[in-house]
Design a protein around this motif. Structure first.
Motif, PDB file in Angstrom:
ATOM      1  N   PHE A  43       1.284   4.392  -2.559  1.00 31.95           N
ATOM      2  CA  PHE A  43       1.154   5.815  -2.235  1.00 31.95           C
ATOM      3  C   PHE A  43       2.361   6.609  -2.732  1.00 31.95           C
ATOM      4  O   PHE A  43       2.214   7.736  -3.221  1.00 31.95           O
TER       5      PHE A  43
ATOM      6  N   ARG B 276       0.827  -1.211   0.000  1.00 30.93           N
ATOM      7  CA  ARG B 276       0.000   0.000   0.000  1.00 30.93           C
ATOM      8  C   ARG B 276       0.857   1.256   0.000  1.00 30.93           C
ATOM      9  O   ARG B 276       0.640   2.171  -0.813  1.00 30.93           O
ATOM     10  N   ASP B 277       1.848   1.303   0.884  1.00 27.02           N
ATOM     11  CA  ASP B 277       2.663   2.512   0.985  1.00 27.02           C
ATOM     12  C   ASP B 277       3.543   2.697  -0.248  1.00 27.02           C
ATOM     13  O   ASP B 277       3.841   3.834  -0.636  1.00 27.02           O
TER      14      ASP B 277
ATOM     15  N   GLU C  74      -7.431   7.622  -6.470  1.00 24.15           N
ATOM     16  CA  GLU C  74      -6.462   6.538  -6.642  1.00 24.15           C
ATOM     17  C   GLU C  74      -5.914   6.068  -5.297  1.00 24.15           C
ATOM     18  O   GLU C  74      -5.713   4.865  -5.083  1.00 24.15           O
ATOM     19  N   SER C  75      -5.689   6.992  -4.374  1.00 22.64           N
ATOM     20  CA  SER C  75      -5.197   6.616  -3.046  1.00 22.64           C
ATOM     21  C   SER C  75      -6.239   5.795  -2.293  1.00 22.64           C
ATOM     22  O   SER C  75      -5.901   4.803  -1.632  1.00 22.64           O
TER      23      SER C  75
ATOM     24  N   SER D  35       4.670  10.180   2.590  1.00 25.63           N
ATOM     25  CA  SER D  35       4.420   8.817   2.096  1.00 25.63           C
ATOM     26  C   SER D  35       5.683   7.978   2.163  1.00 25.63           C
ATOM     27  O   SER D  35       5.642   6.793   2.523  1.00 25.63           O
TER      28      SER D  35
ATOM     29  N   GLU E 257      -6.766  11.605  -4.850  1.00 29.62           N
ATOM     30  CA  GLU E 257      -7.535  11.081  -3.719  1.00 29.62           C
ATOM     31  C   GLU E 257      -8.256   9.790  -4.092  1.00 29.62           C
ATOM     32  O   GLU E 257      -8.282   8.830  -3.319  1.00 29.62           O
TER      33      GLU E 257
ATOM     34  N   LEU F 257       2.061   7.047  -6.472  1.00 28.90           N
ATOM     35  CA  LEU F 257       1.070   8.084  -6.775  1.00 28.90           C
ATOM     36  C   LEU F 257       1.624   9.470  -6.449  1.00 28.90           C
ATOM     37  O   LEU F 257       1.361  10.441  -7.178  1.00 28.90           O
TER      38      LEU F 257
ATOM     39  N   GLU G 189      -5.840   1.922  -0.832  1.00 33.93           N
ATOM     40  CA  GLU G 189      -6.166   1.579   0.559  1.00 33.93           C
ATOM     41  C   GLU G 189      -7.229   0.491   0.622  1.00 33.93           C
ATOM     42  O   GLU G 189      -7.135  -0.451   1.426  1.00 33.93           O
TER      43      GLU G 189
END
Length: 427
Positions: A151, A147-148, A400-401, A200, A398, A154, A405
């Motif tokens: 981020f 996940r990170d 895409e993030s 991030s 936002e 992105l 998540e």
């Protein structure tokens, strides 16, 4: 689980050295699947090592309990100094061998054995619970890093897009199409994007450290979006499985059973104790000149019966304590059953939320990207302001993030369900 992971796991279970200790010192170079992460965590977990030691301890306690039904053999040697009737110094030396066999203990030994053997099974259930937690922690650590990393990707993309927006705003300002305000808005947005990217990267570094603590190695190239495990179709079916398979619940049920044996063992202390004792002895008495003056051999066998008439209330207190522990264990079972039902419900709810978020997120990302493309084109002909373009880009980021998540949450929730019903095992 991949074929490679299955092969590695099989080698592990057979006690081979397919993965050496040196592999735990540095991050692996090859791409790591989720199964690879789980296998590595399973092999290196100190929590599992401690739980396995706990099983060994309970096994030895059972051996100690069984010893109560076996004979004991004790040898003694006595060296004394005495005066005989003629006031001469003599040295009686006694050698004795005593064999004692318990015949009846009021059920104390039998119930102690029963309790100890039950606790072995309970400790094995706690080992499985630890195993599940280790695997779930590894899954969570894996997905947190994925996940990170998403981020960060992105964030890099956002910085690149906003850098282009700032360049375009400056060019348009130079030809008089926009004002200085538009340029400063683009510059502020870029600065904010760089700050978010730094945050991030910091979160990714923290997730990597958590992965190292949990799995035992630093993460390499982690594979994304593994297929989800098969799950029960309904919550009711999952709860039914959990109430029979969840290891923590099994362990507290077994502890309640063992506590019942403890009560019967405590009651046995009020009953007569019967043992058989045999003794062989040899007495050799020397005078002060080292000469033997008495030399005799002897032997005896007898039945010993002990009746505990009064022990200061200790035996009755032990009974009451054992009975209270049974009540406590029964309450723990009820609490564990409720926790299992709650855990299954929460995990299923989390999974449904994640799935809904993914479905909505895919549409949101597509719509936000189309809106951004449209606003960008309109801005080129002066129909939109720089702020409109920046807002549209923020909405894309936002969306895409949120999707990244949600995908992480879906995977973790699915495996949390497996752990909640007792099926997140090595097998």
């Amino acid at each position: 689980m991949t074929k490679t992971a299955r092969a590695t796991l099989l080698a592990m279970l057979l006690g081979t050295t397919a993965v050496g200790g040196a592999g735990l010192a540095a991050a692996p170079a090859a791409a790591q699947s989720l199964a690879d992460t789980m296998v590595t965590a399973y092999r290196s977990s100190p929590d599992l090592a401690a739980a396995r030691a706990g099983v060994k301890v309970s096994g030895e306690q059972a051996v100690q309990a069984r010893a109560g039904n076996r004979p004991t053999v004790q040898g003694t040697i006595d060296f004394d100094l005495e005066y005989d009737d003629f006031n001469e110094v003599i040295f009686p030396n006694t050698l004795a061998l005593t064999i004692t066999q318990t015949l009846y203990s009021g059920g104390q030994v039998e119930n102690a054995i029963e309790a100890a053997e039950t606790r072995i099974t309970a400790e094995e259930a706690r080992l499985r619970a630890t195993e599940q937690q280790v695997l779930l922690d590894a899954i969570t650590a894996h997905e947190d890093v994925v996940r990170d990393q998403g981020f960060v990707r992105l964030g890099i993309k956002n910085v690149r897009v906003l850098s282009e927006q700032l360049r375009a705003a400056r060019e348009r300002f130079e030809v008089g199409e926009v004002t200085r305000t538009d340029v400063e808005q683009a510059r502020a947005a870029l600065a904010g994007a760089r700050s978010s990217l730094a945050a991030s990267r910091g979160s990714l570094a923290a997730s990597r450290e958590n992965y190292l603590r949990t799995v035992g190695v630093l993460p390499g190239d982690l594979q994304r979006r593994p297929p989800l495990p098969e799950l029960p179709a309904t919550i009711e079916e999952a709860v039914a499985i959990a109430l029979t398979r969840e290891p923590t619940l099994q362990s507290v049920r077994l502890e309640r059973e063992a506590s019942g044996s403890d009560v019967r063992s405590a009651i046995g202390a009020l009953l007569p104790q019967v043992s058989l004792q045999a003794q062989l002895s040899r007495v050799d008495t020397l005078n002060d000149r080292g000469r033997s003056v008495v030399d005799s051999d002897g032997g005896s066998i007898g039945l010993n019966i002990t009746l505990p008439f009064y022990t200061g209330g200790a035996n009755f207190s032990n009974i009451r304590e054992s009975q209270a522990l049974v009540e406590q264990a029964a309450a723990n079972v009820t609490s564990a059953e409720r926790a299992v039902v709650e855990g299954v419900g929460i995990a299923y709810a989390s999974l449904e939320v994640a799935k809904a978020s993914i479905s909505a997120g895919l549409l949101e990302v597509e719509a936000a990207q189309l809106a951004f493309d449209g606003v960008s084109e309109e801005a080129k002909v002066g129909a939109r302001t720089t702020l409109d373009v920046l807002d549209a880009e923020a909405e894309v980021l936002e969306a895409e993030s949120d999707l990244v998540e949600a995908r992480r949450d879906e995977t973790v929730a699915a495996y949390t369900i497996l752990a909640a019903i007792g099926l997140l095992t090595v097998e």
